[in-house]
Design a protein around this motif. Structure first.
Motif, PDB file in Angstrom:
ATOM      1  N   TYR A  45       0.860  -1.180   0.000  1.00  0.00           N
ATOM      2  CA  TYR A  45       0.000   0.000   0.000  1.00  0.00           C
ATOM      3  C   TYR A  45       0.894   1.228   0.000  1.00  0.00           C
ATOM      4  N   LEU A  67      -8.118  -5.732   0.572  1.00  0.00           N
ATOM      5  CA  LEU A  67      -8.821  -4.607   1.198  1.00  0.00           C
ATOM      6  C   LEU A  67      -9.841  -5.058   2.234  1.00  0.00           C
ATOM      7  N   ARG A  71      -9.194  -3.990   6.854  1.00  0.00           N
ATOM      8  CA  ARG A  71     -10.104  -2.923   7.262  1.00  0.00           C
ATOM      9  C   ARG A  71      -9.547  -2.081   8.417  1.00  0.00           C
ATOM     10  N   ILE A  74      -7.013   0.370   7.085  1.00  0.00           N
ATOM     11  CA  ILE A  74      -7.687   1.398   6.295  1.00  0.00           C
ATOM     12  C   ILE A  74      -8.382   2.405   7.219  1.00  0.00           C
ATOM     13  N   ARG A  86      -3.929   1.611  -3.302  1.00  0.00           N
ATOM     14  CA  ARG A  86      -3.687   0.192  -3.610  1.00  0.00           C
ATOM     15  C   ARG A  86      -3.747   0.017  -5.116  1.00  0.00           C
TER      16      ARG A  86
END
Length: 110
Positions: A45, A67, A71, A74, A86
């Motif tokens: 990332y 993804l 979580r 993120i 990404r």
């Protein structure tokens, strides 16, 4: 091109497997090396955060490159008013691009 001053590597044991992770802090002048890294590494990332944001506590959980599974990472980045990028698609896919996840306010500024 210089090597970043701030970098770290760490390992996490999960499901009887040892996974290695690393990160480095770069500035805008090093965009070339960033592009090469994200293009070559499937599980990478690119995270953009405001200056002086402490990142290590948010990434000690590691990441998978998926993804859905990442979580927590993120949510951490977005909570710090950052953006997480990404790569989408690979060499044989008809469409290749870059996903950007962040708050609407931050993404609008991009």
């Amino acid at each position: 091109m210089s090597i970043p001053d701030d970098r770290s590597e760490f390992a996490i044991e999960k499901d009887s497997k040892l996974k290695f992770f690393g990160f480095g802090k770069f500035d805008a002048t090093q965009v070339g090396i960033i592009a090469l890294t994200i293009r070559e590494e499937d599980c990478s990332y690119l995270i953009a955060l405001p200056k002086n944001t402490e990142l290590s506590s948010g990434i000690v959980m590691g990441w998978s490159g998926d993804l859905n599974k990442d979580r927590s990472l993120i949510e951490f980045v977005i909570s710090k008013r950052g953006v997480i990028f990404r790569r989408s698609g690979y060499f044989d896919d008809p469409e290749i691009g870059l996903l950007a996840l962040g708050s609407p306010t931050v993404l609008q500024r991009l």
